[in-house]
Design a protein around this motif. Structure first.
Motif, PDB file in Angstrom:
ATOM      1  N   LYS A 673       0.821  -1.209   0.000  1.00 41.63           N
ATOM      2  CA  LYS A 673       0.000   0.000   0.000  1.00 41.63           C
ATOM      3  C   LYS A 673       0.855   1.259   0.000  1.00 41.63           C
ATOM      4  O   LYS A 673       0.448   2.284  -0.547  1.00 41.63           O
ATOM      5  N   GLU A 674       2.027   1.202   0.619  1.00 42.70           N
ATOM      6  CA  GLU A 674       2.883   2.394   0.722  1.00 42.70           C
ATOM      7  C   GLU A 674       3.832   2.542  -0.474  1.00 42.70           C
ATOM      8  O   GLU A 674       4.733   3.374  -0.456  1.00 42.70           O
ATOM      9  N   GLY A 675       3.634   1.686  -1.483  1.00 40.87           N
ATOM     10  CA  GLY A 675       4.388   1.870  -2.735  1.00 40.87           C
ATOM     11  C   GLY A 675       5.681   1.095  -2.808  1.00 40.87           C
ATOM     12  O   GLY A 675       6.532   1.405  -3.668  1.00 40.87           O
ATOM     13  N   TYR A 676       5.922   0.112  -1.984  1.00 42.47           N
ATOM     14  CA  TYR A 676       7.127  -0.714  -2.065  1.00 42.47           C
ATOM     15  C   TYR A 676       6.878  -1.867  -3.029  1.00 42.47           C
ATOM     16  O   TYR A 676       5.819  -2.523  -2.987  1.00 42.47           O
ATOM     17  N   PHE A 677       7.854  -2.116  -3.912  1.00 44.11           N
ATOM     18  CA  PHE A 677       7.795  -3.204  -4.873  1.00 44.11           C
ATOM     19  C   PHE A 677       8.962  -4.151  -4.613  1.00 44.11           C
ATOM     20  O   PHE A 677      10.114  -3.699  -4.446  1.00 44.11           O
ATOM     21  N   LEU A 678       8.686  -5.460  -4.583  1.00 37.93           N
ATOM     22  CA  LEU A 678       9.763  -6.436  -4.428  1.00 37.93           C
ATOM     23  C   LEU A 678       9.580  -7.514  -5.482  1.00 37.93           C
ATOM     24  O   LEU A 678       8.525  -8.165  -5.560  1.00 37.93           O
ATOM     25  N   LYS A 679      10.619  -7.684  -6.311  1.00 39.66           N
ATOM     26  CA  LYS A 679      10.585  -8.709  -7.357  1.00 39.66           C
ATOM     27  C   LYS A 679      11.601  -9.781  -6.986  1.00 39.66           C
ATOM     28  O   LYS A 679      12.752  -9.478  -6.668  1.00 39.66           O
ATOM     29  N   PHE A 680      11.154 -11.041  -7.049  1.00 38.75           N
ATOM     30  CA  PHE A 680      12.076 -12.147  -6.772  1.00 38.75           C
ATOM     31  C   PHE A 680      11.602 -13.384  -7.531  1.00 38.75           C
ATOM     32  O   PHE A 680      10.417 -13.483  -7.904  1.00 38.75           O
ATOM     33  N   PRO A 681      12.492 -14.344  -7.765  1.00 40.76           N
ATOM     34  CA  PRO A 681      12.129 -15.554  -8.533  1.00 40.76           C
ATOM     35  C   PRO A 681      11.125 -16.416  -7.764  1.00 40.76           C
ATOM     36  O   PRO A 681      11.193 -16.528  -6.531  1.00 40.76           O
ATOM     37  N   LEU A 682      10.212 -17.061  -8.506  1.00 44.99           N
ATOM     38  CA  LEU A 682       9.227 -17.957  -7.873  1.00 44.99           C
ATOM     39  C   LEU A 682       9.901 -19.158  -7.223  1.00 44.99           C
ATOM     40  O   LEU A 682       9.351 -19.766  -6.297  1.00 44.99           O
ATOM     41  N   GLU A 683      11.109 -19.505  -7.700  1.00 42.47           N
ATOM     42  CA  GLU A 683      11.806 -20.653  -7.124  1.00 42.47           C
ATOM     43  C   GLU A 683      12.101 -20.468  -5.646  1.00 42.47           C
ATOM     44  O   GLU A 683      12.342 -21.431  -4.916  1.00 42.47           O
ATOM     45  N   GLU A 684      12.107 -19.203  -5.177  1.00 39.56           N
ATOM     46  CA  GLU A 684      12.428 -18.951  -3.770  1.00 39.56           C
ATOM     47  C   GLU A 684      11.238 -19.202  -2.836  1.00 39.56           C
ATOM     48  O   GLU A 684      11.375 -19.145  -1.622  1.00 39.56           O
ATOM     49  N   ILE A 685      10.084 -19.428  -3.415  1.00 39.35           N
ATOM     50  CA  ILE A 685       8.905 -19.733  -2.582  1.00 39.35           C
ATOM     51  C   ILE A 685       8.857 -21.241  -2.339  1.00 39.35           C
ATOM     52  O   ILE A 685       8.792 -22.018  -3.305  1.00 39.35           O
ATOM     53  N   PRO A 686       8.891 -21.698  -1.089  1.00 40.51           N
ATOM     54  CA  PRO A 686       8.912 -23.139  -0.817  1.00 40.51           C
ATOM     55  C   PRO A 686       7.522 -23.756  -1.003  1.00 40.51           C
ATOM     56  O   PRO A 686       6.498 -23.105  -0.863  1.00 40.51           O
ATOM     57  N   GLU A 687       7.509 -25.053  -1.324  1.00 39.10           N
ATOM     58  CA  GLU A 687       6.243 -25.779  -1.433  1.00 39.10           C
ATOM     59  C   GLU A 687       5.819 -26.252  -0.038  1.00 39.10           C
ATOM     60  O   GLU A 687       6.619 -26.826   0.707  1.00 39.10           O
ATOM     61  N   LYS A 688       4.589 -25.989   0.303  1.00 40.88           N
ATOM     62  CA  LYS A 688       4.045 -26.355   1.614  1.00 40.88           C
ATOM     63  C   LYS A 688       2.714 -27.098   1.426  1.00 40.88           C
ATOM     64  O   LYS A 688       2.148 -27.130   0.328  1.00 40.88           O
ATOM     65  N   LYS A 689       2.217 -27.663   2.546  1.00 41.37           N
ATOM     66  CA  LYS A 689       0.883 -28.250   2.537  1.00 41.37           C
ATOM     67  C   LYS A 689      -0.160 -27.131   2.626  1.00 41.37           C
ATOM     68  O   LYS A 689       0.135 -26.023   3.068  1.00 41.37           O
ATOM     69  N   LYS A 690      -1.388 -27.453   2.223  1.00 40.09           N
ATOM     70  CA  LYS A 690      -2.401 -26.401   2.185  1.00 40.09           C
ATOM     71  C   LYS A 690      -2.746 -25.861   3.575  1.00 40.09           C
ATOM     72  O   LYS A 690      -3.202 -24.726   3.720  1.00 40.09           O
ATOM     73  N   ASN A 691      -2.512 -26.660   4.624  1.00 42.22           N
ATOM     74  CA  ASN A 691      -2.827 -26.176   5.972  1.00 42.22           C
ATOM     75  C   ASN A 691      -1.628 -25.544   6.668  1.00 42.22           C
ATOM     76  O   ASN A 691      -1.644 -25.321   7.874  1.00 42.22           O
ATOM     77  N   ALA A 692      -0.566 -25.243   5.891  1.00 41.37           N
ATOM     78  CA  ALA A 692       0.604 -24.581   6.464  1.00 41.37           C
ATOM     79  C   ALA A 692       0.457 -23.065   6.360  1.00 41.37           C
ATOM     80  O   ALA A 692      -0.299 -22.550   5.534  1.00 41.37           O
TER      81      ALA A 692
END
Length: 746
Positions: A673-692
């Motif tokens: 909301k305050e105008g900060y943008f962060l771009k990073f590769p999707l590979e850095e997002i870990p795979e988790k279970k749906k209830n995590a």
């Protein structure tokens, strides 16, 4: 205030005692019937009041309001509605196998329409009620007890000559218990009672040779015959009842399914519910065979007509009705009644035995009272006959006495002092008289015409009849077989006068099996506009209107008509919808609100993403929340059978901002909301279970939150407009996850 008048007690003990007193009052004095007459107090008091008012079957009807008011004022101070409701039910032949009240006017109908107000309707006793329920009330066969204010007397039980508890059944809810007894056939119950009388050791199975099962006034079919023995032995169980269905073939080749009898539990508003359930089956495409449905019921009986298409499988459609509507229903049996002053669940034999004991009890009291009256009559008759033989002497005594007491003393004790006789022989004869008190009174009150020869002969004949009655009553009282025969004769007379043919069929029916027609799998396109109205259209229809469809719709994607739609919301919920439940039609059809066909609540949550189950199974799903929690979930985890499940775990005061099934996109951009943008590769997002919960995507300021999420490909430049500026997301510096990002000012 005087402290000596204050009673100190333990609160819990007082509450326990008071509640038990209240509960027993409801159980004994209001909600449950007595096994002897099968009546609840309100029913018993209403019938007795009608008897007292003289509203007999062969006399004019009286206003229901008069009956209700009199009953309430004298015997039942619990409100006029409860009394009138009881009166109404006792008139309804579709609820009672043997109606006890003859109603005149609108007393409701089987379809649930209520009775007219009591000021408009009239009622009187049925003949069977007068004969079999109230006939012996004047013979002192039951105990009378004071009413609520001790100004009147009312019978503690009516001297009912038939097992009304079984014949009419009962339904009532007390405190902590309820009664539910189905109605039975009068003729069968009487036959079973006679069999029980002849054999004390008779079993429930043997009694069921006579009582085949319940006989509901609405007819129908009992489908679990083999369960009835256990139900009648224990007094509890479940009876499955189906409506009766007939097939009528039309000249056009179409088949009409005609329902001519309904299950007993369907009485009332459930008929309308059944019609709406059939309509719902059509609307939800559970069946496409119905072309029309109409309720043609009348005073002649039930007739619900469902018109089917020409090529429809009528048998399969009826099985669908049995499975999905109340055309097949369950009647819960709980044969609870008041027996010896306490509530008791009773089996068939126990009920018949209790009624049999009651019949012998009231018969014993009846014939003891009749015998006493005949003995009194015999004493008087013998005195009058004896007096006729010495009538000249009696006339001489009467003429010579100064008053009645002097004459009576002479007749009873032979006292002749003070009486003037014509001769000494008359005095001697008078001294030998020894009439009883009753005989003397009868002689003194005898009219002269009784001395006519024919009257004397009639007196002698009357005496012979009296002696015959005495011998008969003594035989009935001394020999149980004789009393049993009297009871059997009465039962046979009621059976002959009031029994009818059985209406309900008893059988062992196979469980209804509905075979759903194979649905041809086709490709359709899901469309939902910005107002939340959803529909599906044929793929070819979409292709012809692609430009307008894409412009007017918030969500557009292809799917299979046999598949499911997955709806993700801001509250972290996943709502699934069968594509078959979504209206299918023309491009310009409005559709239906997505709320109406799912558990989604537009007032409490916002739709973040809608996609097909098929697409999810092939992809991973990225979740991003307002507090910058991110994770990847395998799409197969959302292949669930429940309509609503949790799609992700959320922290306190957090909400889902983005849900995206991904396949080829390389990077993700988070915008706050305050105008900060962060771009990073999707590979850095870990795979988790749906209830995590997930991991942190970027560092946020104290009041900042993620507002937008963008997914970009490195080889395709993506522009967005932010505060009037065109920004290329590809030119943003690629950073690491959990960074603060770059602030872009206006």
């Amino acid at each position: 205030m005087d402290d000596s008048r204050i009673i100190k007690t333990e609160y819990s003990e007082e509450m326990q005692k008071s509640f038990i007193d209240y509960a027993m009052s409801v159980i004994i004095a209001r909600a449950l019937p007595d096994v002897r007459d099968g009546l609840k107090p309100v029913q018993r008091r209403t019938l007795y009041d009608m008897y007292e008012l003289g509203i007999r079957y062969d006399r004019p009807y009286r206003k229901s309001a008069r009956i209700v008011g009199d009953t309430m004022g004298k015997y039942h101070p619990h409100g006029d509605s409860s009394i009138y409701d009881a009166l109404v039910v006792m008139t309804q032949d579709f609820k009672r196998g043997l109606p006890l009240v003859d109603g005149h006017g609108n007393f409701g109908n089987i379809e649930g329409d209520g009775a007219a107000a009591m000021r408009y309707t009239e009622a009187r006793l049925q003949r069977v009620t007068q004969e079999a329920f109230l006939g012996d009330l004047d013979k002192d066969v039951v105990d009378f007890v004071p009413n609520f204010d001790e100004t009147e007397k009312e019978p503690s039980v009516l001297p009912v000559k038939i097992p009304n508890f079984l014949v009419n059944g009962s339904e009532g809810i007390a405190v902590g218990m309820a009664t539910s007894t189905p109605p039975h056939n009068l003729g069968e119950v009487i036959d079973a009672m006679k069999a029980c009388m002849q054999n004390d050791a008779i079993t429930t199975g043997e009694l069921m040779r006579y009582i085949k099962g319940p006989d509901f006034p609405t007819g129908g079919i009992v489908t679990n015959k083999d369960d009835l023995l256990q139900i009648y032995e224990t007094g509890t169980g479940k009876i499955k009842v189906r409506g009766k269905v007939e097939f009528e073939k039309q000249k056009s080749g179409k088949i009409n399914v005609v329902i001519t009898e309904i299950p007993y539990p369907m009485i009332g508003m459930n008929i309308a519910k059944f019609l709406s359930d059939v309509a719902a089956l059509v609307e939800t495409k559970k069946t496409v065979d119905v072309t029309d449905i109409s309720n043609q019921s009348s005073k002649e009986g039930i007739r619900i007509v469902i018109e089917l298409r020409k090529d429809a499988d009528a048998e399969n459609f009826v099985n669908l009705l049995y499975k999905k509507t109340r055309l097949e229903d369950t009647f819960g049996v709980n044969m609870l009644a008041i027996c010896d002053g306490r509530p008791e669940i009773m089996g068939l034999k126990e009920v018949l035995k209790a009624n049999l004991d009651f019949q012998f009890q009231i018969a014993t009291r009846k014939y003891n009272n009749l015998l006493a009256k005949e003995l009194d009559r015999k004493e008087v008759q013998e005195g009058l006959i004896k007096a006729c033989n010495v009538i000249d002497l009696i006339i001489e005594i009467l003429r010579g006495s100064r008053d009645r007491n002097m004459a009576k003393a002479c007749l009873v004790e032979g006292k002749t002092a003070g009486i003037k006789f014509k001769s000494r022989e008359s005095r001697i004869m008078a001294e030998q008289l020894a009439f009883t008190e009753k005989q003397a009174n009868a002689i003194l009150e005898m009219r002269l015409y009784k001395l006519i020869g024919l009257e004397i002969e009639a007196l002698i004949k009357e005496h012979d009849d009296t002696m015959a009655n005495i011998y008969r009553y003594e035989d009935i009282l001394e020999r149980r077989d004789s009393m049993a025969q009297v009871i059997v004769n009465e039962l046979d007379s009621y059976k002959k006068a009031y029994a009818r043919k059985r209406r309900t069929v008893i059988e062992n029916a196979r469980e209804a099996v509905y075979k759903e027609k194979e649905i041809e799998e086709t490709d359709v396109v899901f469309l939902m506009d910005r107002f939340g109205y959803a529909k599906t259209v044929d793929l070819a229809v979409y292709e012809r209107n692609k430009e307008a469809a894409d412009a007017e719709s918030r969500f557009v994607f292809p799917c299979k008509n046999t598949g499911k739609i997955c709806l993700f919301t801001s509250s972290g919920q996943l709502h699934t919808i069968k594509v078959m439940d979504i209206p299918y039609g023309r491009f310009r059809d409005k559709g239906v609100p997505i709320d109406n066909i799912s558990n989604y609540n537009s007032e409490k949550e916002e739709i973040i993403c809608i996609t097909s189950q098929t697409e999810l199974n092939l992809r991973q799903v990225v979740f991003v929340t307002a507090q910058s929690m991110v994770k990847l979930v395998n799409g197969g985890e959302f292949d669930v059978s429940k309509r609503t499940v949790a799609a992700t775990k959320l922290g306190e005061d957090d909400s889902v901002v983005s849900v995206m099934p991904i396949l080829e996109r390389n990077s993700i951009v988070l915008q706050t909301k305050e105008g900060y943008f962060l771009k990073f590769p999707l590979e850095e997002i870990p795979e988790k279970k749906k209830n995590a919960l997930g991991v942190r995507g970027m560092k946020l300021g104290v009041r900042d939150a993620v507002e937008q999420v963008y997914y970009i490909q490195n080889t395709v430049e993506t522009f967005i407009e932010y505060k009037g500026k065109q920004i290329s997301l590809n030119k943003l510096k690629t950073a690491k996850r959990d960074g603060k990002g770059t602030r872009i000012k206006a």
